[in-house]
Scaffold this motif. Sequence first.
Motif, mmCIF file in Angstrom:
data_model
loop_
_atom_site.group_PDB
_atom_site.id
_atom_site.type_symbol
_atom_site.label_atom_id
_atom_site.label_comp_id
_atom_site.label_asym_id
_atom_site.label_seq_id
_atom_site.Cartn_x
_atom_site.Cartn_y
_atom_site.Cartn_z
ATOM 1 N N GLY A 91 0.586 -0.773 -0.073
ATOM 2 C CA GLY A 91 0.214 0.335 -0.116
ATOM 3 C C GLY A 91 1.146 1.152 -0.093
ATOM 4 N N GLY A 93 0.893 3.678 1.781
ATOM 5 C CA GLY A 93 0.862 4.019 3.704
ATOM 6 C C GLY A 93 2.815 3.486 3.460
ATOM 7 N N GLY A 153 -9.661 8.745 -2.403
ATOM 8 C CA GLY A 153 -10.049 9.255 -0.676
ATOM 9 C C GLY A 153 -10.470 10.580 -1.022
ATOM 10 N N GLU A 173 -11.234 6.978 2.577
ATOM 11 C CA GLU A 173 -10.438 6.260 1.822
ATOM 12 C C GLU A 173 -12.187 5.537 0.677
ATOM 13 N N LYS A 174 -11.929 6.206 -0.443
ATOM 14 C CA LYS A 174 -12.664 5.155 -1.408
ATOM 15 C C LYS A 174 -14.172 4.799 -0.817
ATOM 16 N N THR A 203 0.232 1.854 12.312
ATOM 17 C CA THR A 203 -1.116 1.653 11.640
ATOM 18 C C THR A 203 -1.707 0.201 11.124
ATOM 19 N N GLY A 206 -5.485 -1.309 6.400
ATOM 20 C CA GLY A 206 -7.229 -1.017 5.738
ATOM 21 C C GLY A 206 -7.588 -1.389 4.635
ATOM 22 N N ARG A 207 -8.007 -0.740 3.982
ATOM 23 C CA ARG A 207 -9.571 -1.410 2.587
ATOM 24 C C ARG A 207 -8.151 -1.701 1.919
ATOM 25 N N GLU A 210 -4.566 -3.197 2.903
ATOM 26 C CA GLU A 210 -3.347 -2.479 2.738
ATOM 27 C C GLU A 210 -3.200 -1.359 3.695
ATOM 28 N N GLN A 212 -3.146 2.289 4.527
ATOM 29 C CA GLN A 212 -3.832 3.538 3.415
ATOM 30 C C GLN A 212 -2.849 4.949 4.179
ATOM 31 N N THR A 214 -3.381 7.487 3.811
ATOM 32 C CA THR A 214 -5.167 8.113 4.023
ATOM 33 C C THR A 214 -5.702 8.198 5.335
ATOM 34 N N ASP A 215 -4.892 6.596 5.760
ATOM 35 C CA ASP A 215 -5.772 6.479 7.661
ATOM 36 C C ASP A 215 -4.529 6.619 8.369
#
Length: 278
Positions: A91, A93, A153, A173-174, A203, A206-207, A210, A212, A214-215
């Motif tokens: 991902g 991140g 995102g 995210e999405k 972290t 996540g989605r 991966e 992310q 965004t997280d």
Amino acid sequence: MPATKATPKEMLPVVDKPAIQYVVEEAVAAGLDDVLMITGRNKRPLEDHFDRNYELESALAKKGDESRLAKVQESSDLATMHYVRQGDPRGLGHAVLCAAPHVGREPFAVLLGDDLIDPRDPLLARMVEIQERHGGSVIALMEVAPEQIHLYGCAAVEATSEGDVVKVTDLVEKPEAADAPSNYAIIGRYVLDPHVFDILRKTEPGRGGEIQLTDALQQLAADEKIGGPVHGVVFKGRRYDTGDRGDYLRAIVRLACEREDLGPDFKAWLRSYVTEEM
């Protein structure tokens, strides 16, 4: 696919330069000439492109072909290039986290290799300016149709005194259109505070399984004490997504039309072709 089966998508030509060269040129134009490229398996051509090709340069020099020689040398003279392999593709991140030893505790920019910004629209320079003034992190935002927001995102924002700058209060995210806090989509440019590394290390995937980015940015937006505020620059200029076949073709046509050496003849042919087809 299938063009990217054996060729990195960042190396697909846009007119006569690979997409990744436009991205590096954008960074340099914004004053960032120390470039770390996060690569992976089958990405060796990226390193070769920004390296010297002595055999080719020697052959062109012997022919006295100064014009082509300059074009060949241009990519290797752009910036100081460094490379780190991501290994497992876990991902965006995780890819950003791979840069931590190189970046240290300085603010840094992230430019995604399949997102091209027209050089006449200095988005990254504007983002650097906002980060230097406000601290924290800055992300690039673009308004999209509600039915497209699930591809990106998405940011919840508050207005500021500057028309193209917003304060980011939340990130998703999405999301599905019904769950999206706005129609502001995150595009592939970030100027980040180094505290994001501390968050990314903790972290969880996540989605899509991966890590992310965004997280991590969501946490920064939720608590300014961690690494300062998160602002967004709303971009209304020219952007090309070379990961999308249609946008990739549009980018080639538009950039070719605007070239002094190619444009006049190409536009004349294009007008004739469109007239015949219609």
